[in-house]
Design a protein around this motif. Structure first.
Motif, PDB file in Angstrom:
ATOM      1  N   SER A  48       0.839  -1.062   0.014  1.00  0.00           N
ATOM      2  CA  SER A  48       0.087  -0.070   0.039  1.00  0.00           C
ATOM      3  C   SER A  48       0.963   1.453   0.097  1.00  0.00           C
ATOM      4  O   SER A  48       0.255   2.211  -0.644  1.00  0.00           O
ATOM      5  CB  SER A  48      -0.998   0.032   1.228  1.00  0.00           C
ATOM      6  OG  SER A  48      -1.574  -1.126   1.144  1.00  0.00           O
ATOM      7  N   ARG A  88      -2.379   0.306   9.606  1.00  0.00           N
ATOM      8  CA  ARG A  88      -3.881   0.349   9.366  1.00  0.00           C
ATOM      9  C   ARG A  88      -4.508   0.028  10.755  1.00  0.00           C
ATOM     10  O   ARG A  88      -4.234  -0.993  11.277  1.00  0.00           O
ATOM     11  CB  ARG A  88      -3.967  -0.713   8.147  1.00  0.00           C
ATOM     12  CG  ARG A  88      -5.513  -0.587   7.744  1.00  0.00           C
ATOM     13  CD  ARG A  88      -5.703  -1.701   6.543  1.00  0.00           C
ATOM     14  NE  ARG A  88      -4.853  -1.300   5.421  1.00  0.00           N
ATOM     15  CZ  ARG A  88      -4.930  -0.331   4.437  1.00  0.00           C
ATOM     16  NH1 ARG A  88      -6.171   0.188   4.478  1.00  0.00           N
ATOM     17  NH2 ARG A  88      -4.095  -0.348   3.739  1.00  0.00           N
ATOM     18  N   GLU A 113      -8.809  -9.977   3.859  1.00  0.00           N
ATOM     19  CA  GLU A 113      -8.039  -8.605   3.613  1.00  0.00           C
ATOM     20  C   GLU A 113      -7.656  -8.381   2.366  1.00  0.00           C
ATOM     21  O   GLU A 113      -6.514  -8.813   2.160  1.00  0.00           O
ATOM     22  CB  GLU A 113      -6.830  -8.641   4.797  1.00  0.00           C
ATOM     23  CG  GLU A 113      -7.546  -8.584   6.314  1.00  0.00           C
ATOM     24  CD  GLU A 113      -6.422  -8.501   7.239  1.00  0.00           C
ATOM     25  OE1 GLU A 113      -6.245  -7.169   7.923  1.00  0.00           O
ATOM     26  OE2 GLU A 113      -5.933  -9.571   7.519  1.00  0.00           O
ATOM     27  N   TYR A 115      -6.199  -5.756   0.919  1.00  0.00           N
ATOM     28  CA  TYR A 115      -4.916  -5.064   1.162  1.00  0.00           C
ATOM     29  C   TYR A 115      -3.566  -5.695   1.441  1.00  0.00           C
ATOM     30  O   TYR A 115      -2.539  -5.082   1.247  1.00  0.00           O
ATOM     31  CB  TYR A 115      -5.161  -3.796   1.869  1.00  0.00           C
ATOM     32  CG  TYR A 115      -5.520  -4.009   3.110  1.00  0.00           C
ATOM     33  CD1 TYR A 115      -5.208  -4.743   4.313  1.00  0.00           C
ATOM     34  CD2 TYR A 115      -7.184  -3.791   3.506  1.00  0.00           C
ATOM     35  CE1 TYR A 115      -5.484  -5.037   5.586  1.00  0.00           C
ATOM     36  CE2 TYR A 115      -7.979  -4.264   4.611  1.00  0.00           C
ATOM     37  CZ  TYR A 115      -7.144  -4.740   5.628  1.00  0.00           C
ATOM     38  OH  TYR A 115      -7.553  -5.166   6.615  1.00  0.00           O
ATOM     39  N   ASP A 143       0.387  -3.618   6.689  1.00  0.00           N
ATOM     40  CA  ASP A 143      -0.183  -4.416   5.689  1.00  0.00           C
ATOM     41  C   ASP A 143       0.942  -5.379   5.169  1.00  0.00           C
ATOM     42  O   ASP A 143       0.799  -6.667   4.639  1.00  0.00           O
ATOM     43  CB  ASP A 143      -0.397  -3.437   4.283  1.00  0.00           C
ATOM     44  CG  ASP A 143      -1.668  -2.921   4.571  1.00  0.00           C
ATOM     45  OD1 ASP A 143      -2.202  -3.035   5.716  1.00  0.00           O
ATOM     46  OD2 ASP A 143      -2.007  -1.818   3.574  1.00  0.00           O
ATOM     47  N   ASN A 177       1.041   3.361  -6.893  1.00  0.00           N
ATOM     48  CA  ASN A 177      -0.036   3.348  -5.977  1.00  0.00           C
ATOM     49  C   ASN A 177      -0.027   4.884  -5.456  1.00  0.00           C
ATOM     50  O   ASN A 177      -0.486   5.326  -4.481  1.00  0.00           O
ATOM     51  CB  ASN A 177       0.155   2.656  -4.644  1.00  0.00           C
ATOM     52  CG  ASN A 177       1.752   3.157  -3.977  1.00  0.00           C
ATOM     53  OD1 ASN A 177       2.365   3.798  -4.601  1.00  0.00           O
ATOM     54  ND2 ASN A 177       1.755   3.032  -2.695  1.00  0.00           N
ATOM     55  N   VAL A 184     -10.974   1.013   1.834  1.00  0.00           N
ATOM     56  CA  VAL A 184     -11.377  -0.546   1.985  1.00  0.00           C
ATOM     57  C   VAL A 184     -12.349  -0.890   3.223  1.00  0.00           C
ATOM     58  O   VAL A 184     -12.341  -1.900   3.658  1.00  0.00           O
ATOM     59  CB  VAL A 184     -10.016  -0.985   2.452  1.00  0.00           C
ATOM     60  CG1 VAL A 184      -8.805  -0.893   1.344  1.00  0.00           C
ATOM     61  CG2 VAL A 184      -9.518  -0.510   3.789  1.00  0.00           C
TER      62      VAL A 184
END
Length: 236
Positions: A48, A88, A113, A115, A143, A177, A184
């Motif tokens: 990410s 996150r 998940e 991500y 992540d 990205n 999400v």
């Protein structure tokens, strides 16, 4: 008569210059209060966020609503208050967390998940079983599950430690990205609220160093609001 017109023009010009300078300074101050730039240092939010990327952090949104599951946040690191981390949010106050291997459950619901890339999946830490997130605390994870120092190791993040929400990647350009971080929330859409949460509530490391959703729209709209107000004033 001509001299008076010239003086009037000069007066209007000076006034517009002064107003523009004041408006620019005001916008600069407000924008700096609303957002802050950070440099990503480390791999624990891959894919990410990449090492050495620059991100913009929204410091306004959480004055309007609480942090939510799935938000990527920058916060003062509980293990070392001299450092800032970016992770996150997985669990919010009242949630019951269970992590066994690579399976993550919130309130007895297994997360799918999207991500977390399979190549970054892993868990070097001990299992967590039915751990309740306390009041004003958050459970966070990187992540890159194999290379993240996070709540699995050192526990919860106090609400007051959270600086803001990572809104977008703005440098380098044209990376895979770059731009706004994806929403999400669908990953957590089927997670039920813990029925007993009100009874349960009680009171390689991924670092960032100092150098958007609903909140993102707000802080990006600030300059436009001031410019519109300025124009309206001039029209009058």
């Amino acid at each position: 008569m001509k001299d008076k017109k010239e003086l009037s023009k000069q007066h209007r010009l000076m006034r517009e210059i002064i107003e523009t300078v004041i408006l620019t300074i005001l916008m600069f101050v407000i924008i700096n209060l609303a957002v802050q730039n950070y440099d990503v240092d480390g791999p624990s939010m891959e894919p990410s966020l990449h090492n050495k990327e620059r991100i913009m952090v929204d410091k306004v949104s959480y004055h309007l609503h609480d942090p939510a599951r799935g938000d990527v946040v920058v916060f003062v690191a509980p293990p070392d208050p001299a450092l800032n981390y970016v992770k996150r949010i997985i669990g919010v106050p009242g949630d019951v967390i269970t992590i066994q291997g690579t399976t993550v459950k919130i309130n007895n619901t297994v997360l799918q998940e999207t991500y977390v890339d399979p190549s970054y999946q892993g868990n070097p830490y001990q299992p967590i079983v039915n751990k309740v997130v306390p009041k004003d605390q958050y459970f966070v994870m990187g992540d890159d599950r194999k290379n993240s120092s996070d709540s699995r190791l050192w526990g919860f993040v106090p609400r007051q430690n959270i600086i803001g929400r990572a809104a977008l990647v703005y440098w380098p350009l044209n990376d895979n990205n770059s731009g706004f971080l994806p929403d999400v929330s669908s990953v957590f859409a089927h997670v039920p609220t813990n029925a007993t949460r009100t009874d349960n509530l009680s009171g390689n490391v991924h670092l960032v160093s100092s150098t958007s959703g609903e909140g993102g729209v707000i802080f990006f709209a600030i300059p436009g609001v001031f410019l519109v107000c300025s124009r309206c004033k001039k029209k009058r």
